[in-house]
Design an enzyme around this catalytic site. Sequence first.
Site, PDB file in Angstrom:
ATOM      1  N   SER A 170       0.836  -1.199   0.000  1.00 41.55           N
ATOM      2  CA  SER A 170       0.000   0.000   0.000  1.00 41.55           C
ATOM      3  C   SER A 170       0.867   1.245   0.000  1.00 41.55           C
ATOM      4  O   SER A 170       1.981   1.246   0.541  1.00 41.55           O
ATOM      5  CB  SER A 170      -0.888   0.027   1.243  1.00 41.55           C
ATOM      6  OG  SER A 170      -0.110   0.214   2.420  1.00 41.55           O
ATOM      7  N   ASP A 171       0.365   2.312  -0.617  1.00 46.59           N
ATOM      8  CA  ASP A 171       0.951   3.602  -0.291  1.00 46.59           C
ATOM      9  C   ASP A 171       0.743   3.803   1.205  1.00 46.59           C
ATOM     10  O   ASP A 171      -0.171   3.233   1.810  1.00 46.59           O
ATOM     11  CB  ASP A 171       0.292   4.714  -1.111  1.00 46.59           C
ATOM     12  CG  ASP A 171       1.194   5.930  -1.257  1.00 46.59           C
ATOM     13  OD1 ASP A 171       2.158   6.063  -0.472  1.00 46.59           O
ATOM     14  OD2 ASP A 171       0.940   6.760  -2.153  1.00 46.59           O
ATOM     15  N   TRP A 172       1.603   4.616   1.796  1.00 45.61           N
ATOM     16  CA  TRP A 172       1.648   4.703   3.256  1.00 45.61           C
ATOM     17  C   TRP A 172       0.329   5.251   3.804  1.00 45.61           C
ATOM     18  O   TRP A 172      -0.072   6.368   3.484  1.00 45.61           O
ATOM     19  CB  TRP A 172       2.832   5.561   3.677  1.00 45.61           C
ATOM     20  CG  TRP A 172       4.113   4.807   3.906  1.00 45.61           C
ATOM     21  CD1 TRP A 172       4.977   5.002   4.948  1.00 45.61           C
ATOM     22  CD2 TRP A 172       4.698   3.742   3.124  1.00 45.61           C
ATOM     23  NE1 TRP A 172       6.047   4.123   4.859  1.00 45.61           N
ATOM     24  CE2 TRP A 172       5.897   3.345   3.745  1.00 45.61           C
ATOM     25  CE3 TRP A 172       4.313   3.082   1.959  1.00 45.61           C
ATOM     26  CZ2 TRP A 172       6.715   2.329   3.262  1.00 45.61           C
ATOM     27  CZ3 TRP A 172       5.134   2.067   1.461  1.00 45.61           C
ATOM     28  CH2 TRP A 172       6.305   1.699   2.107  1.00 45.61           C
TER      29      TRP A 172
ATOM     30  N   ALA B 184      -2.596   4.032   3.025  1.00 48.42           N
ATOM     31  CA  ALA B 184      -3.683   3.940   2.035  1.00 48.42           C
ATOM     32  C   ALA B 184      -4.692   2.844   2.379  1.00 48.42           C
ATOM     33  O   ALA B 184      -5.831   2.892   1.908  1.00 48.42           O
ATOM     34  CB  ALA B 184      -3.111   3.695   0.642  1.00 48.42           C
TER      35      ALA B 184
END
Length: 376
Positions: free
Chosen positions: A227-229, A231
């Site tokens: 995941s993006d941080w 997200a």
Amino acid sequence: MSYTPTDDELRPLLEQLTLEEKVLVLTGRDFWSTWPIERIGLRSMLFSDGPSGVRGEKWDERYPSLNFPSGTALAASWDTTLARRYGAASAVEARRKGVDVVLGPTINLHRSPLGGRHFEAFSEDPVLTADLAAAYVSGVQENGVGATPKHYVANDSETDRFTVNAVVGDRALRELYLLAFEKAVTESHAWMVMSSYNSINGVTATENDLLETPLNSEWGFDGVVVSDWTAVRSVDSARASQDLVMPGPDGPWGATLVDAVRSGIIPEATVDRKVLRMLRLAARVGALAGHDQRPLALVEDGVRFAREASSAGMVLVRNTGELPWVASSLGSLAVIGDNARNARTQGGGSATVLPERVVTPLDGIREALPSTRVEY
């Protein structure tokens, strides 16, 4: 040369893990690293921002990084060989800093002139972007470090970037946004892909079916979707083909995911699939016992390469017989513009690194023309 084990070869390690340990493997230990499980030979893996240089776990004046040109400057070269070398140089930097996976390249499209992170990404053109992304990923991974094409997918707006819903028709989605990622997976076999913050057609990326189709089912992706941080917002994302939640140690999975599996809401086989992918990534980067990191395939002078890549990205729009100059015939030269003296070598944000030093355009011109009077 490292060897990528099959699921059948990794399954005996999986079977040694408790459910709690499986979920631990799928959750970040801290901001940049994963949890180790020492009794199965799994060490922690370290990630680092890396679209235009590699920060490392520590990044200040004591731990400087090479400052490579932005993604847009790289794309302006139209040179896939240069992109591959760029990836390889990034991997050398990563290994110097103990980093296992570089969080790059950024390959979202330049869909609006107001996109605040466009400097990280390559182009508005999906074909050029796909070719450069594939070359970059190959260069990184040939040097034994994982690459992470990001942000999957249609993550092209800074306005409300955490919550914006990108409404995209099927044809545009396939021929533009997804095409930019396709070659990095099908040809260069990226070891990670980063899912984005935004929603696509009403479903947030970390819970979206696009993580399975086309990424896994059509393109054959066998790596980890990180995941993006922050997200990942709920345990529902564990149903999708979202594999790793970052950062940690707190997050939306943890004990909640353990309870969801034990209550039958989410099948344990779904968790097992994700863990096998994490173990495969660990084997690829040399973080799993019995699997060594690949030897370096391409190493070159990093400072020299950064200068060459920067030069290659400069485009002369028009020359009416003025160039090339002969240094010995130049009596004086006027240099105009604030950025000649106050160099802006980076765009900012997660693509920022701290270089050991910066040579401004003004200083570089004066050094190159020692016999010429250079006025600013």
